[in-house]
Design a protein around this motif. Structure first.
Motif, PDB file in Angstrom:
ATOM      1  N   UNK A 116     -54.944 -11.128  52.758  1.00  0.00           N
ATOM      2  CA  UNK A 116     -54.438 -12.581  53.082  1.00  0.00           C
ATOM      3  C   UNK A 116     -55.690 -13.176  54.155  1.00  0.00           C
ATOM      4  N   UNK A 117     -56.961 -12.248  53.750  1.00  0.00           N
ATOM      5  CA  UNK A 117     -58.104 -12.777  54.467  1.00  0.00           C
ATOM      6  C   UNK A 117     -58.348 -12.809  56.105  1.00  0.00           C
ATOM      7  N   UNK A 118     -57.408 -11.811  56.596  1.00  0.00           N
ATOM      8  CA  UNK A 118     -57.800 -11.791  58.027  1.00  0.00           C
ATOM      9  C   UNK A 118     -59.130 -10.923  58.065  1.00  0.00           C
ATOM     10  N   UNK A 175     -62.442 -12.678  50.885  1.00  0.00           N
ATOM     11  CA  UNK A 175     -62.063 -13.785  50.608  1.00  0.00           C
ATOM     12  C   UNK A 175     -61.552 -14.360  49.096  1.00  0.00           C
ATOM     13  N   UNK A 176     -61.365 -13.029  48.343  1.00  0.00           N
ATOM     14  CA  UNK A 176     -61.062 -13.307  46.844  1.00  0.00           C
ATOM     15  C   UNK A 176     -60.054 -14.365  46.756  1.00  0.00           C
ATOM     16  N   UNK A 177     -58.934 -14.274  47.435  1.00  0.00           N
ATOM     17  CA  UNK A 177     -57.748 -15.276  47.157  1.00  0.00           C
ATOM     18  C   UNK A 177     -57.999 -16.437  47.758  1.00  0.00           C
ATOM     19  N   UNK A 178     -58.929 -16.531  48.787  1.00  0.00           N
ATOM     20  CA  UNK A 178     -59.087 -17.733  49.557  1.00  0.00           C
ATOM     21  C   UNK A 178     -59.938 -18.503  48.747  1.00  0.00           C
ATOM     22  N   UNK A 179     -60.714 -18.305  47.793  1.00  0.00           N
ATOM     23  CA  UNK A 179     -61.443 -19.050  46.989  1.00  0.00           C
ATOM     24  C   UNK A 179     -60.863 -19.137  45.324  1.00  0.00           C
ATOM     25  N   UNK A 180     -59.566 -19.061  45.471  1.00  0.00           N
ATOM     26  CA  UNK A 180     -59.004 -19.228  44.239  1.00  0.00           C
ATOM     27  C   UNK A 180     -58.772 -20.776  44.122  1.00  0.00           C
ATOM     28  N   UNK A 237     -57.618 -24.750  46.044  1.00  0.00           N
ATOM     29  CA  UNK A 237     -57.370 -25.515  47.301  1.00  0.00           C
ATOM     30  C   UNK A 237     -56.102 -25.287  48.143  1.00  0.00           C
ATOM     31  N   UNK A 238     -55.057 -25.100  47.306  1.00  0.00           N
ATOM     32  CA  UNK A 238     -53.748 -24.907  48.076  1.00  0.00           C
ATOM     33  C   UNK A 238     -53.814 -23.727  49.091  1.00  0.00           C
ATOM     34  N   UNK A 239     -54.385 -22.475  48.229  1.00  0.00           N
ATOM     35  CA  UNK A 239     -54.896 -21.112  48.869  1.00  0.00           C
ATOM     36  C   UNK A 239     -55.885 -21.475  50.066  1.00  0.00           C
ATOM     37  N   UNK A 247     -52.568 -18.825  57.467  1.00  0.00           N
ATOM     38  CA  UNK A 247     -51.673 -18.070  57.713  1.00  0.00           C
ATOM     39  C   UNK A 247     -52.727 -16.866  58.266  1.00  0.00           C
ATOM     40  N   UNK A 248     -53.765 -16.614  57.790  1.00  0.00           N
ATOM     41  CA  UNK A 248     -54.680 -15.492  58.125  1.00  0.00           C
ATOM     42  C   UNK A 248     -55.146 -15.719  59.751  1.00  0.00           C
TER      43      UNK A 248
END
Lengths: 435, 237
Positions: A20-22, B112-117, B119-121, B128-129
């Protein structure tokens, strides 16, 4: 059974937080806290701060910001460009031509900077336009650069080795010395690949360089002198026992400042930028180290590392078998996180294992660096790929494809290290040193 | 839990975790009014982050000076006791003071893999992070401050040979006492060198971790109000 339960909890929380990129350092603290609260009845917070303070205020760590700073100064002043300029004329004679400047440039720049991103940036910014204009095929330019830049991690001073040394309490000077020959061998492998390419794919070969008069060549080579001198002083003072790693780093910073001032490229702007850049990078590493210190403490309380070491022992894996397993393990880990984090994250568990198996920890450090280097050029998370993407605007998939031969060579290097461990251990065993 | 005993009538964790968390929700739902409240604070905070970064850099320069000084004194056979401990303290000062500054410049590493997926994430996962990170950082800061006070109460001294002048200690202690006690404080203080009490360098840890916690909460609020992250990473050019 508690151990398996503990492992599952640690892994679950770790992947949850990292995924979750913490920020890595804080995520490690979070995992450690969960472990402390669930499996021990010690006061987590107090133990956490005691460990973190001891780690953060240690003398060994001071080499880290200084080496980073030295690299930053060279990177932001004109020194590194001169280095490249002096190097280029000599590479003309080799089959494969100027492509070798990628390798040689990375090797030498690696000797003054500790990170592969800085090495890649520095060399790439100068070599990519030059090589393109001379008609070298794009895939060779990008591929060799991606591979060779990883030498920054191996050839001393290496930030990864400093962090490894601090984590397992081993002499950083010894680790640095151990990295020299494997680094050169790896550079040799990359160069021979270029030579092979030169002879086997005739169609892509560009026109040879026009020759340069010898006098001009020597004049250009003069540009090599300042930085080479600095490298010689920094590494020499360490290996000949005049200075500790930290003191050598301080000498390097002062030397870089003096050289760039002499060259008149040291302005207030470059000075403050290099200083603030070094401050940021070292704080970034410090936060990860803090998290890792707390995590190893927490894991130690749960008895997990000992249990894992015993488990490995019960499998009766040969050291070779263990190394093979660890190679695959670190390659997979390295696909998802950067090299530093994967070192600090795993050492609490892996260190007892390798000591149990009777593997030399200095040798293991070098092995680890090669594997992590490999992971730097494999997708989806490869730092070198990201930097190259930013520099060339190629798709990350394309860059990764061009780097595949380099990944093969680095895996070959792992095999070479296993077959000839003396490559890493000979120099530190045979040179006197002070601590 | 004694560590979280009431402060001004409310448990400490209510102050440290619930109030900032509740304010985050306020930022999410009443963006304009939250922005009006925070704008003057942001102006000050930006300055504070910058200054702490400069202080950290100053300590880095001091490490360099100290180590160079140590080498020269060694060559001239003068012993300089406790130099390694001092360099260690300065290392801690550099790291801790720079934490918040580094965060705002996007230099702390994250996956940041999921972060860059998509706009919602990018928005919700980032929020959340940051919330999780803020809680961890606050916990870190709370115990750093506690340890700092405990070192003072237990009068924990260095294990090395490093000494500091007593007037420096008195000077720092001054800020923790009322002005009308200052004359008495100085009257008791001598001028000789004493072994370094651990609380002195640990102040850097307290300040640095508190700043980090503030910076993470602050970034969460800014994200929720502005709908985009205010962390600007300097990509390598």
């Amino acid at each position: 059974m508690t151990e398996i339960y503990a492992i599952l909890v640690f892994l679950f929380v770790l992947f949850l937080l990292l995924g979750s990129s913490v920020w890595v350092g804080l995520a490690l603290m979070g995992v450690a806290w969960v472990g402390m609260e669930m499996f021990t009845n010690r006061p987590a917070g107090d133990a956490m701060i005691t460990t973190i303070w001891t780690g953060a205020s240690s003398w060994t760590l001071t080499a880290l910001p200084l080496f980073i700073w030295m690299g930053e100064i060279l990177f932001r002043t004109r020194l590194s460009q001169d280095l490249f300029r002096g190097l280029a004329p000599w590479m003309r004679f080799l089959p494969g031509g100027l492509l070798h400047t990628n390798i040689a440039g990375c090797t030498i720049f690696a000797a003054v900077s500790g990170s592969s991103a800085a090495t890649l940036n520095m060399v790439g910014k100068m070599s990519i336009p030059e090589l393109r204009s001379r008609g070298y095929p794009e895939h060779m330019i990008i591929g060799t650069l991606a591979g060779a830049a990883t030498l920054g991690l191996m050839i001393p001073p290496s930030l990864t080795l400093i962090v490894y040394g601090v984590t397992i309490n081993e002499s950083i000077t010894k680790l640095f010395m151990a990295g020299v020959f494997p680094g050169l061998v790896l550079a040799g492998l990359f160069m021979s690949y270029i030579i092979f390419w030169h002879f086997f794919t005739k169609g892509e070969r560009p026109e040879p360089e026009p020759s340069m008069p010898f006098g001009k060549m020597m004049a250009e080579s003069l540009f090599l002198l300042p930085v080479m001198g600095l490298v010689f002083v920094v590494i020499g003072s360490m290996y000949l026992g005049y200075a500790t790693a930290t003191e050598a780093a301080a000498v390097g910073v002062v030397g870089a400042l003096v050289l760039s001032a002499g060259q008149r490229s040291l302005t207030w702007e470059t000075f403050s930028k290099s200083l603030m850049g070094a401050t940021r990078t070292s704080a970034m590493i410090a936060l990860i180290l803090m998290g890792a210190a707390f995590l190893s403490l927490s894991m130690g309380f749960t008895g997990l590392p000992r249990a894992m070491a015993e488990l490995i022992e019960s499998y009766n894996l040969s050291p070779i078998g263990l190394i093979a397993v660890l190679t695959i393990f670190y390659l997979i880990l390295g696909m998802f996180m950067d090299g530093l984090s994967s070192v600090v994250l795993t050492m609490a568990i892996v260190e007892p294992m390798i000591r149990q198996a009777g593997i030399d920890v200095i040798w293991f450090g070098i092995f680890l660096v090669v594997v992590i280097e490999t992971a730097q050029v494999t997708p989806p998370i490869g730092f070198n790929l990201f930097v190259l993407q930013g520099m060339t605007n190629h798709e990350i998939g394309y860059i990764a494809k061009t780097a595949i031969p380099m990944v093969g060579l680095m895996l070959l290097m792992v095999v070479i290290l296993v077959v000839f461990p003396e490559l890493a251990t000979w120099l530190p065993d045979n040179i006197r040193q002070r601590n | 839990m004694r560590d979280w005993q009431p402060f001004l009538g409310l448990y400490l964790w209510v102050w440290l975790f619930l109030f900032p968390g509740a304010f985050a929700f306020y930022c999410l739902f009443y963006r304009n009014s939250a922005r009006r409240i925070l704008l003057p604070i942001w102006r000050i905070l930006d300055r504070v982050y910058q200054i702490s970064g400069v202080i950290a850099a100053g300590f880095l320069v001091m490490i360099l000076v100290l180590i160079v000084g140590q080498m020269t004194t060694r060559w001239s056979n003068v012993v300089f006791p406790g130099g390694t401990e001092l360099a260690g303290y300065m290392m801690a000062c550099t790291s801790f003071f720079a934490l918040a500054y580094t965060l705002n410049h996007g230099a702390h590493i994250r996956v940041s893999v999921f972060l860059n997926m998509n706009a919602f994430l990018r928005f919700w996962l980032d929020a959340f992070a940051m919330l999780i990170a803020a809680i961890i950082a606050t916990y870190f800061a709370r115990y750093a401050v506690k340890t700092n006070f405990m070192s003072e109460i237990l009068n924990d001294r260095t294990q090395g040979l490093d000494k500091v002048p007593e007037w420096l200690l008195t000077f720092v202690t001054m800020f923790g006492t009322w002005p009308w006690d200052w004359s008495e404080l100085w009257a008791q203080s001598g001028s000789e060198m004493v072994f370094t009490p651990i609380w002195l360098p640990q102040i850097a840890m307290s300040i640095g971790t508190v700043l980090l916690a503030i910076a993470v909460w602050d970034n969460l609020f800014r994200l929720l109000i502005n709908q985009k992250t205010s962390i600007k990473s300097e990509t390598v050019e």
